[in-house]
Design an enzyme around this catalytic site. Structure first.
Site, mmCIF file in Angstrom:
data_model
loop_
_atom_site.group_PDB
_atom_site.id
_atom_site.type_symbol
_atom_site.label_atom_id
_atom_site.label_comp_id
_atom_site.label_asym_id
_atom_site.label_seq_id
_atom_site.Cartn_x
_atom_site.Cartn_y
_atom_site.Cartn_z
ATOM 1 N N VAL A 1 0.808 -1.033 -0.145
ATOM 2 C CA VAL A 1 -0.063 0.125 0.000
ATOM 3 C C VAL A 1 0.864 1.359 -0.001
ATOM 4 O O VAL A 1 0.724 2.081 -0.909
ATOM 5 C CB VAL A 1 -0.778 0.001 1.219
ATOM 6 C CG1 VAL A 1 -1.717 1.343 1.263
ATOM 7 C CG2 VAL A 1 -1.680 -1.214 0.951
ATOM 8 N N ASP B 1 10.256 3.217 6.610
ATOM 9 C CA ASP B 1 9.968 1.936 7.034
ATOM 10 C C ASP B 1 10.874 1.534 8.025
ATOM 11 O O ASP B 1 11.859 1.918 8.110
ATOM 12 C CB ASP B 1 9.946 0.974 5.553
ATOM 13 C CG ASP B 1 9.327 -0.272 6.017
ATOM 14 O OD1 ASP B 1 8.032 -0.401 5.427
ATOM 15 O OD2 ASP B 1 9.553 -1.337 6.873
ATOM 16 N N ARG C 1 0.501 -13.752 1.483
ATOM 17 C CA ARG C 1 0.114 -13.711 2.910
ATOM 18 C C ARG C 1 -1.485 -14.251 2.872
ATOM 19 O O ARG C 1 -2.256 -14.014 2.271
ATOM 20 C CB ARG C 1 -0.098 -12.185 3.068
ATOM 21 C CG ARG C 1 1.098 -11.376 3.676
ATOM 22 C CD ARG C 1 0.820 -9.908 3.969
ATOM 23 N NE ARG C 1 0.424 -9.099 2.615
ATOM 24 C CZ ARG C 1 0.131 -7.663 2.331
ATOM 25 N NH1 ARG C 1 0.016 -7.374 3.728
ATOM 26 N NH2 ARG C 1 -0.322 -7.342 1.255
ATOM 27 N N THR D 1 -6.715 -0.513 7.066
ATOM 28 C CA THR D 1 -7.942 -1.124 7.267
ATOM 29 C C THR D 1 -8.342 -1.482 8.788
ATOM 30 O O THR D 1 -7.450 -2.008 9.440
ATOM 31 C CB THR D 1 -8.376 -2.602 6.662
ATOM 32 O OG1 THR D 1 -8.062 -2.328 5.322
ATOM 33 C CG2 THR D 1 -9.502 -2.976 7.000
ATOM 34 N N CYS E 1 -6.943 -8.772 2.480
ATOM 35 C CA CYS E 1 -8.104 -7.979 2.481
ATOM 36 C C CYS E 1 -9.179 -8.935 2.811
ATOM 37 O O CYS E 1 -9.948 -8.833 3.884
ATOM 38 C CB CYS E 1 -8.252 -6.987 1.358
ATOM 39 S SG CYS E 1 -6.826 -5.858 1.213
#
Length: 425
Positions: A15, A34, A328, A119, A259
């Site tokens: 993202v 990061d 993932r 999210t 997601c």
């Protein structure tokens, strides 16, 4: 550049990196932060392991990659894009989000704005993140700094729907913040903006986008189970039903990734906390979480019925979907583990997955040289597998015959060799 803000993106994964690059490409100075120095070094060298960003975009002079939290102090507009997974009990895990909030909080100044893209369940930004920002900064949210929310809609591997070309939801703690957030994102997003009336509305919109897809796929997976009992091919049924103008084009399959298989649990967690038990959403999750086991057990049942010769199964594909490197929450791992629990020799191949990541995440050793097998499970329909088609599949089988489990229905049934038993969801 009309917004006049100094940008920082926290978290440079699937993202955050496209977000940082999109602003950098427009000439806006961006700090890409990061916590992983290896990731930062990789990006500085011009390589992106996710294969979402091209080397020439990483080299843009407007981009500055760093793992030094002190560098964030020069920014006044922070975009938090860290992962928000679930734990072993399928509850929201906000560890990375709160740690990122603490890092940002240590760099906050009066007048700064923090926007979350990760999210979360409705209320998390204001109820969980703001207190962390306040504690780390010593400032008061809503007075000294404000927050916004703009849910990510990045689709890994999708070259058509990119950050700039997907309509962006924006929300702010107050009217002024909303307009600034809209100005910042509007400077690069060409698809337009939707101003949500509150942060909670924007948070809720994000989780239901993927919960809706999850439920539609769960319906298809349940139909698949029913039609198999009735001796009907599911894909044939969907092709017929799809001739109606308003029939929704969903198909059965494995539901993994960061997601669709995760976000519904954020909504159900918050619903249960509010005293409501979400029957439909959780039923969909139970169905979709069971598909890997269903594929494995069907494979075992058919091999036992046929009488196995080598006791070996080849699984093609490990990533959570086609043509990406992301493994993932891959349900292919469920297939592999279930087969292995019955003593089956499983060999896994994937042209996109990183071998080191596969070994670390799932204990799976990816193989290039495959021994002949009793069954081939085409678990992820990468383009390379689709193009190779039946000649590849028959070559991988013992004596060019045996069982083929085509999970996504990628192989043409009319071209199936006579000595092969074909099963598909």
């Amino acid at each position: 550049m009309s917004h006049g803000r100094k940008l920082a993106v926290i978290g440079l994964g699937y993202v955050g990196l496209p977000v940082a690059v999109a602003f950098g490409r427009q000439g806006t100075p961006v700090i890409g932060f990061d916590i992983d120095p290896a990731r930062v070094a990789e990006l500085k060298s011009g390589r992106d392991r996710t294969r979402e960003v091209e080397p020439h975009d990483l080299a843009h002079p407007s981009l500055r990659f760093t793992s030094d939290p002190a560098a964030l102090k020069t920014a006044d507009f922070f975009m938090v894009t860290v992962p928000t997974p679930i734990d072993q009990a399928r509850r929201p895990d906000l560890t990375a989000l709160l740690r990122a909030s603490q890092t940002v909080g240590q760099a906050l100044k009066k007048g700064d704005i923090v926007v979350y893209e990760s999210t979360v369940y409705p209320g998390a930004t204001e109820e969980d993140c703001v207190p962390t920002l306040q504690q780390a900064s010593g400032l008061v949210g809503g007075r000294d700094f404000t927050v916004g929310y703009s849910p990510e809609r990045i689709n890994p591997g999708d070259k058509a729907h990119r950050f700039e070309t997907i309509k962006k939801i924006v929300a702010g703690q107050d009217a002024r913040t909303l307009e600034i957030v809209a100005a910042v994102y509007g400077s690069v997003v060409t698809a337009g903006l939707h101003r949500a009336p509150s942060i909670k509305v924007a948070e809720a919109a994000k989780v239901i986008e993927n919960a809706q897809r999850d439920l539609n796929i769960a319906f298809m997976n349940e139909l698949s189970a029913i039609f198999h009992e009735l001796g009907i091919d599911t894909k044939d049924v969907l092709a017929a039903a799809g001739t109606k103008w308003n029939f929704l084009n969903f198909t059965p399959g494995l539901v993994g990734g960061h997601c669709i298989g995760v976000d519904p649990y954020y909504l159900t967690y918050r619903a249960q906390k509010a005293g409501y038990h979400p029957d439909v959403i959780l039923a969909g999750r139970r169905i979709n979480d069971s598909i890997g086991l269903r594929v494995a057990r069907e494979c075992l049942r058919r091999l036992m019925k046929a009488g196995t010769r080598t006791g070996r199964v080849t699984v093609l594909g490990l990533t959570f979907k086609e043509n990406v490197v992301d493994i993932r929450n891959s349900q292919v791992a469920d297939i592999v583990r279930e087969l292995q629990s019955f003593g089956v020799d499983v060999q896994v191949q994937d042209p996109h997955a990183d071998p080191a990541a596969a070994l670390e995440e799932y204990g799976v050793t990816l193989q290039q040289d495959l021994a002949p097998a009793d069954a081939v499970i085409l678990a992820v329909a990468h383009d390379s597998y689709r193009t190779a088609g039946w000649p590849l599949i028959t070559r991988l089988l013992q004596d060019s015959r045996g069982l083929v489990m085509d999970v996504k229905g990628a192989l043409e049934t009319r071209e199936k060799p006579a000595d092969i038993e074909l099963w598909r969801l």
